[in-house]
Scaffold this active site. Structure first.
Site, PDB file in Angstrom:
ATOM      1  NE  ARG A 142      -4.014  -2.352   1.420  1.00 39.41           N
ATOM      2  CZ  ARG A 142      -4.094  -3.439   2.082  1.00 39.41           C
ATOM      3  NH1 ARG A 142      -3.365  -3.509   2.971  1.00 39.41           N
ATOM      4  NH2 ARG A 142      -4.947  -4.368   1.581  1.00 39.41           N
ATOM      5  CB  SER A 201      -0.060  -7.716   7.326  1.00 37.35           C
ATOM      6  OG  SER A 201       0.319  -6.415   7.020  1.00 37.35           O
ATOM      7  N   GLY A 202      -1.127 -10.397   8.755  1.00 36.59           N
ATOM      8  CA  GLY A 202      -0.817 -11.816   8.728  1.00 36.59           C
ATOM      9  C   GLY A 202      -1.961 -12.347   8.908  1.00 36.59           C
ATOM     10  N   GLY A 203      -2.025 -13.712   9.012  1.00 31.04           N
ATOM     11  CA  GLY A 203      -2.909 -14.657   8.976  1.00 31.04           C
ATOM     12  C   GLY A 203      -3.559 -14.776  10.491  1.00 31.04           C
ATOM     13  CD  GLU A 204      -8.494 -13.936  10.245  1.00 32.43           C
ATOM     14  OE1 GLU A 204      -8.982 -13.877  11.343  1.00 32.43           O
ATOM     15  OE2 GLU A 204      -8.174 -13.027   9.503  1.00 32.43           O
ATOM     16  CD1 TRP A 263      -5.225  -6.523   9.371  1.00 29.97           C
ATOM     17  CD2 TRP A 263      -5.259  -5.406   7.444  1.00 29.97           C
ATOM     18  NE1 TRP A 263      -6.500  -6.527   8.994  1.00 29.97           N
ATOM     19  CE2 TRP A 263      -6.746  -5.721   7.484  1.00 29.97           C
ATOM     20  CE3 TRP A 263      -4.847  -4.736   6.203  1.00 29.97           C
ATOM     21  CZ2 TRP A 263      -7.531  -5.495   6.688  1.00 29.97           C
ATOM     22  CZ3 TRP A 263      -5.969  -4.347   5.346  1.00 29.97           C
ATOM     23  CH2 TRP A 263      -7.423  -4.900   5.627  1.00 29.97           C
ATOM     24  CG  ASN A 281     -10.461 -10.900  12.681  1.00 32.75           C
ATOM     25  OD1 ASN A 281      -9.527 -10.323  12.209  1.00 32.75           O
ATOM     26  ND2 ASN A 281     -10.942 -11.982  13.134  1.00 32.75           N
ATOM     27  CG  ASP A 323     -13.096 -11.705   9.773  1.00 33.54           C
ATOM     28  OD1 ASP A 323     -12.226 -10.910  10.423  1.00 33.54           O
ATOM     29  OD2 ASP A 323     -12.978 -12.475   8.962  1.00 33.54           O
ATOM     30  CG  ASP A 325      -9.969  -7.260  10.276  1.00 29.57           C
ATOM     31  OD1 ASP A 325     -10.253  -8.099  10.974  1.00 29.57           O
ATOM     32  OD2 ASP A 325      -9.075  -7.492   9.666  1.00 29.57           O
ATOM     33  NE  ARG A 346     -12.338  -4.229   6.708  1.00 28.33           N
ATOM     34  CZ  ARG A 346     -11.827  -5.561   6.686  1.00 28.33           C
ATOM     35  NH1 ARG A 346     -12.329  -6.570   7.170  1.00 28.33           N
ATOM     36  NH2 ARG A 346     -10.538  -5.625   6.508  1.00 28.33           N
ATOM     37  CD1 TRP A 492      -9.496  -3.371  -3.072  1.00 26.42           C
ATOM     38  CD2 TRP A 492     -11.255  -3.820  -1.947  1.00 26.42           C
ATOM     39  NE1 TRP A 492      -9.200  -4.261  -1.951  1.00 26.42           N
ATOM     40  CE2 TRP A 492     -10.407  -4.576  -1.468  1.00 26.42           C
ATOM     41  CE3 TRP A 492     -12.658  -3.872  -1.807  1.00 26.42           C
ATOM     42  CZ2 TRP A 492     -10.766  -5.265  -0.319  1.00 26.42           C
ATOM     43  CZ3 TRP A 492     -12.990  -4.779  -0.409  1.00 26.42           C
ATOM     44  CH2 TRP A 492     -12.123  -5.471   0.326  1.00 26.42           C
TER      45      TRP A 492
END
Lengths: 584, 293
Positions: A142, A201-204, A263, A281, A323, A325, A346, A492
């Protein structure tokens, strides 16, 4: 023909002159360097864009009026620059401009520097990604941060890289965390008082959100602030107090794996001297297993940039079960003598906070349908929930698909990462929003890493046949919607407002568009050849105003199927930067 | 006319070169078959101290390649959020960053319902049945008849596993405060050796292997798990459903390796008790069969 030749000639003479002057000064002083003062004044200075958000407050507002509602129809391309290669996917960056160079990041952790007037490449940097990396949510980046002679950006394998603005050579490189543990870095870093501020940033699964400050010149870590209650902070290598109070809002040891990833980056307001960072989240996804508010998930935390301590927090979705965020940006603005901040979450509500203390001032829906809450109680600052929550899969007796609910907004949000804009002239926020909901159910048995698992299923559904996206103008004080412009595909990309009574944003259908800031009337559009999901910027150089935006469809939307796919399936990927100016 | 035929031939060539990237003849011709296996997943697939890829899934892959008369290669990959995602990345589509799929993916759940949701995949007959089990430190817990003991004693789980989700919700959340989270069964095992926790709930094969490294008083057992909807599942290889010949041949080979006792021998060489499976049919969507004919 003649004209073109002359342009070549002057270009040649100019570069000869530059080459001559370069010979007289050491290479390290070739660029003037971006100072802390330049960054703090970024929103006021029109000759450069040296921070993400076009100013650390994140207003994305320019005082430039050369391009305005009267002449924007004469906007034409100045140049287009291709990112090249086969990596045509997901260009979500905001470019930066300083000292005659434009800097832009591209997907797959790439950076390009080019002449800001001609688009001629000066250097490019392709970060070497390790084998076997599987980032969860596409390969986007970004943007970067400028500081002195450095361009600093985060990579998909969770590294922070500082490049020399003149050569693109690596000056320092620091590991943020282990990509194999699910960490990544896609947000633009921010510079505050000589420190580079980043999140993760990253997975849950099992990661812990945190905000970090490093010495921007060296990359040396100064402080760390975890965004989950119970974790110890750090300042100058020493313990610096835990975040919140251990187990106050989490059962058992779930705070150890609580999520709340940071993130999407942050903003900074020098008037109250606070960094505002959004959090993701909480984990695990099944809210029934973690009774409590689960701080500081789905919140904005306000952090002291000198000490790394949390001064206040505001949580948008306590005990999140959808979820939602809370990572969307918190934008500082002043109104009626008050220091306020706006945040479009969100979860579908627009929040106005007192940014000196995090107290809720106003909250109103910015999307047409919100099923999970009736509103937000302005006294307590808490949502008034409707009870629309997914059932507990642990209580599914027969092992079949659990109870299904439909809830709007979907987990991709009334607004996702794409930053909104605030106009100091109209006093309005311009919010890129989406109208969609989701079927949400529990799957008593699904599989993960070769083993059975209790998962959740979801299908995103548009709420209307004719559109998903809607760019909307809101008065943050009254909560009144002043205008809206619908768009077939989900929006977006970022938004920008200018004093020329203009609002710019891109569409997945490939257009960069300009609207009348007061009425929403479309005044100009240009087809860039691929979806626009990046952030536009504007600056002035040699008496001309320029507008730049990356083009290249991608990001999270194409990864989710369902009915949404219908509105985006004919969109082609791409990778380029477009720059515009007024026709002569 | 000739031109049209030429183009048709060209189109056909193009189609088949894409559609059959991993078909049986090509594999035999190349003398090489590539298996995708989970990274850092002992005892099934992991890098040994010498840097070589080891494990039960790897040895089974080598045995399969041996029967085919080709060399085996192994691609270690990180698990995505679900096995459905892993199948997309490693079997039928590939990943935009990790490249083209492998020929075979190992350790794939064999379950008709799951197969139905993943119709681009052929699920070969399973070679093993994994079970949910409890490892109990007998020093702390003499005997456990049921889970009630964990209202007082602590129990470790791998974060975001079935055991994790189950125990947090079991007994109406009554065990929640005593559930301790670890990033892997290996870390949980270390914690149990250090007496930080009294038990671990997880996959039997992983528990047997990791605790087998320690000389301690542990017992690995089954306990009643009311409300747990699944406590065991079968695992096998999976290939792209469009490669029917490859699927059929590998399915035969897995059957032979099972009946000859080779698979059981591989498990016992890692100190894991082997639980065989009855299923011998591969699951492949009928429409996939017709599409390739």
């Amino acid at each position: 023909m003649n004209k073109r030749n002359r342009a070549c000639e002057t270009g040649l003479i100019k570069s000869l002159a530059i080459a001559a002057s370069l010979a007289l000064i050491p290479a390290s002083q070739a660029s003037a360097g971006v100072s802390d003062k330049d960054i703090l004044n970024d929103a006021k200075t029109t000759g450069d864009v040296v921070s993400y958000g076009m100013g650390t407050q994140g207003q994305r507002y320019s005082t430039l009026t050369k391009i305005n509602d009267k002449n924007v129809s004469k906007l034409v391309p100045a140049f287009s620059f291709s990112f090249g290669g086969e990596k045509q996917r997901g260009q979500e960056a905001q470019p930066l401009v300083a000292n005659g160079k434009i800097f832009v990041t591209a997907s797959y952790s790439r950076v390009y520097a080019m002449d800001s007037k001609t688009g001629e490449e000066i250097w490019q940097y392709d970060h070497r990604l390790p084998e076997g990396i599987l980032p969860c949510c596409d390969v986007v980046n970004r943007g970067g941060a400028l500081y002195e002679n450095l361009f600093i950006f985060g990579t998909l394998d969770a590294k922070l890289v500082a490049l020399d603005q003149d050569t693109g050579k690596v000056v320092w490189k620091e590991k943020i965390d282990d990509f194999k543990a699910g960490y990544s870095s896609t947000a633009a870093p921010m510079i505050v008082k000589g420190k580079v501020i980043t999140g993760v940033s990253g997975g849950e699964f099992g990661i812990i959100g945190r905000v970090e400050a490093r010495d921007a010149k060296t990359g040396k870590l100064v402080w760390v602030r975890p965004t989950v209650e119970g974790h110890m902070g750090m300042l100058n290598g020493k313990d610096n107090g835990i975040s919140g109070k251990t187990n106050a809002t989490w059962p058992g040891d779930l705070w150890k794996t609580g999520g709340a990833a940071t993130w999407a980056g942050g903003t900074y307001d020098p008037q109250v001297d606070l960094i505002f960072y959004g959090t993701g989240n909480p984990a695990p996804w099944n809210a029934h297993l973690r009774p409590g508010d689960n701080l500081y998930s789905t919140s904005t935390v306000a952090i002291d940039p000198d000490t790394g301590k949390i001064k206040w927090h505001y949580q948008f979705t306590p005990n999140d079960g959808w979820d939602y965020d809370g990572v969307n940006e918190t934008v500082s603005f002043n109104s009626g003598g008050k220091k306020l901040a706006g945040h479009a979450d969100r979860n579908g509500f627009f929040y106005v906070l007192d940014r000196t203390n995090g107290k809720l001032v106003n909250a109103f829906p910015f999307v047409n349908q919100i099923d999970w809450a009736k509103g937000v109680d302005l006294k307590t600052g808490r949502p008034i929930e409707t009870g629309v929550r997914a059932g507990d899969p642990a209580k599914s007796a027969d092992g079949k698909k659990g109870s299904q609910i439909f809830v709007a907004p979907s987990f991709l949000g009334g607004k996702n990462w794409m930053p909104m804009a605030y106009s100091q002239i109209t006093g309005l926020f311009y919010v890129p929003s989406n109208e969609w909901g989701m079927d949400l159910w529990n799957e008593p048995v699904t599989y993960k890493k070769g083993a059975a698992y209790l998962g959740a299923g979801f299908t995103i559904k548009p709420l209307n046949d004719d559109y998903i996206g809607a760019l909307r103008a809101f008065d943050p004080i009254t909560g009144k919607k002043v205008w809206e412009v619908k768009n077939k595909a989900p929006l977006w990309g970022g938004v920008m407002a200018t004093a020329g009574n203009l609002v710019f944003t891109g569409t997945p259908e490939g257009y960069l568009k300009a609207f009348d800031a007061k009425t929403g009337k479309e005044l100009w559009k240009f087809q860039t050849g691929s979806g626009v999901v990046g952030c536009p910027i504007t600056w002035e150089e040699d008496g001309e105003q320029f507008i730049a935006v990356p083009s290249g469809w991608g990001g999270a939307v194409p990864l989710w199927g369902g009915d949404v796919a219908k509105s985006v399936k004919y969109l082609n990927q791409g990778g380029s930067l477009w720059v515009f100016k007024l026709a002569k | 006319m000739n031109k049209i035929k030429f183009f048709l031939a060209l189109i056909c060539l193009f189609y088949f070169s894409i559609g059959n990237t991993a078909d049986l003849e090509k594999i035999i011709e190349k003398g090489f078959i590539e298996f995708a296996v989970y990274e850092n997943f002992p005892p099934y697939s992991y890098k040994g101290d010498d840097g070589r890829v080891k494990g039960i899934d790897v040895d089974i892959g080598k045995a399969i390649a041996n029967e085919l008369g080709v060399q085996a290669g192994f691609r270690l990959f990180l698990a995505d959020e679900s096995v459905g995602d892993d199948l997309r990345n490693m079997v039928w589509k590939g990943h935009y960053l990790a490249g083209a799929p492998a020929d075979v993916m190992m350790h794939v759940p064999y379950d008709a319902g799951f197969a139905n949701e993943n119709d681009k995949v052929a699920f070969l007959q399973p070679y093993y049945k994994e079970l949910i089990a409890f490892a109990i430190n007998t020093y702390r817990v003499r005997s456990a008849m049921n889970l009630e003991v964990f209202t007082k004693e602590t129990i470790g789980v791998e974060t975001a596993s079935l055991a994790d989700a189950y125990l947090l919700g079991a007994y109406n959340g009554g065990l929640r405060e005593n559930v301790k989270h670890y990033s892997s069964i290996l870390d949980a095992a270390k914690a149990m050796v250090d007496k930080d926790i009294s038990a671990i709930m997880g996959n039997r094969g992983e528990l047997e292997y990791t605790l087998g490294q320690y000389d301690h008083d542990f017992v690995i057992t089954k306990l009643p798990t009311p409300g747990l909807t699944i406590d065991g599942w079968e695992l096998g290889p999976a290939v792209n459903a469009s490669n029917v010949k490859l699927a059929e041949r590998l399915n035969e080979i897995v059957g032979e390796l099972k009946t000859s006792g080779k698979i059981e021998a591989i498990f016992s060489s890692y100190g894991i008790s082997y639980k065989t499976t009855d299923s011998s049919q591969m699951i492949i969507k009928a429409n996939q069969l017709s599409a390739t004919k």
